[in-house]
Write an enzyme that holds these catalytic residues in place. Sequence first.
Site, short mmCIF file in Angstrom:
data_model
loop_
_atom_site.label_atom_id
_atom_site.label_comp_id
_atom_site.label_asym_id
_atom_site.label_seq_id
_atom_site.Cartn_x
_atom_site.Cartn_y
_atom_site.Cartn_z
CG HIS A 56 -1.98 -1.00 1.21
ND1 HIS A 56 -3.05 -0.96 2.07
CD2 HIS A 56 -2.18 -2.10 0.44
CE1 HIS A 56 -3.86 -1.98 1.82
NE2 HIS A 56 -3.34 -2.68 0.84
CD GLU A 58 -2.00 4.16 3.26
OE1 GLU A 58 -3.17 4.42 3.55
OE2 GLU A 58 -1.68 3.32 2.39
CB CYS A 86 -6.49 -0.46 5.34
SG CYS A 86 -4.80 -1.09 5.24
CB CYS A 89 -1.89 1.50 6.20
SG CYS A 89 -1.59 0.71 4.59
#
Length: 148
Positions: A56, A58, A86, A89
């Site tokens: 992801h 992040e 999420c 993360c």
Amino acid sequence: MIDLNNHNLFMRAALAEAHQAAAVGEVPVGAVIVAGGRIIARTHNLTERLTDVTAHAEIQAITAASNYLGAKYLPKCTLYVTLEPCPMCAGALFWSQIGTVVYGASDAKRGFNDHGGSLHPKTEIIQGVLEEECSEVMSSFFAQRRKK
């Protein structure tokens, strides 16, 4: 006092990353990390390219910022991300002890606020920066996918 001009400037950099992600078929989430008023990391989702569900934006940004600073903790840094992180993360952000998280669009389906994630107690959270633009990137991407 919150300087919305800086928040907008840095969120626009995250939005540019989200657009790059969309252009290559990645879910359009972009992120930048800022330290001392400068962007030290910029990235977007790479889950398709890397065949890695943990890639992801992040997570990629935390890794890049940590490498840049030579440090695993980021208490004087600010993450700008186009979509609410999420829970996965949020966990990574918790462990990085990032100082501030600024996000654009909320994520009712997978965001950490409604789905069990939490950030470090000292992390400041600012939400809704350029929310409409951030939401539009996601909406357009998934509308295009449904047409195919």
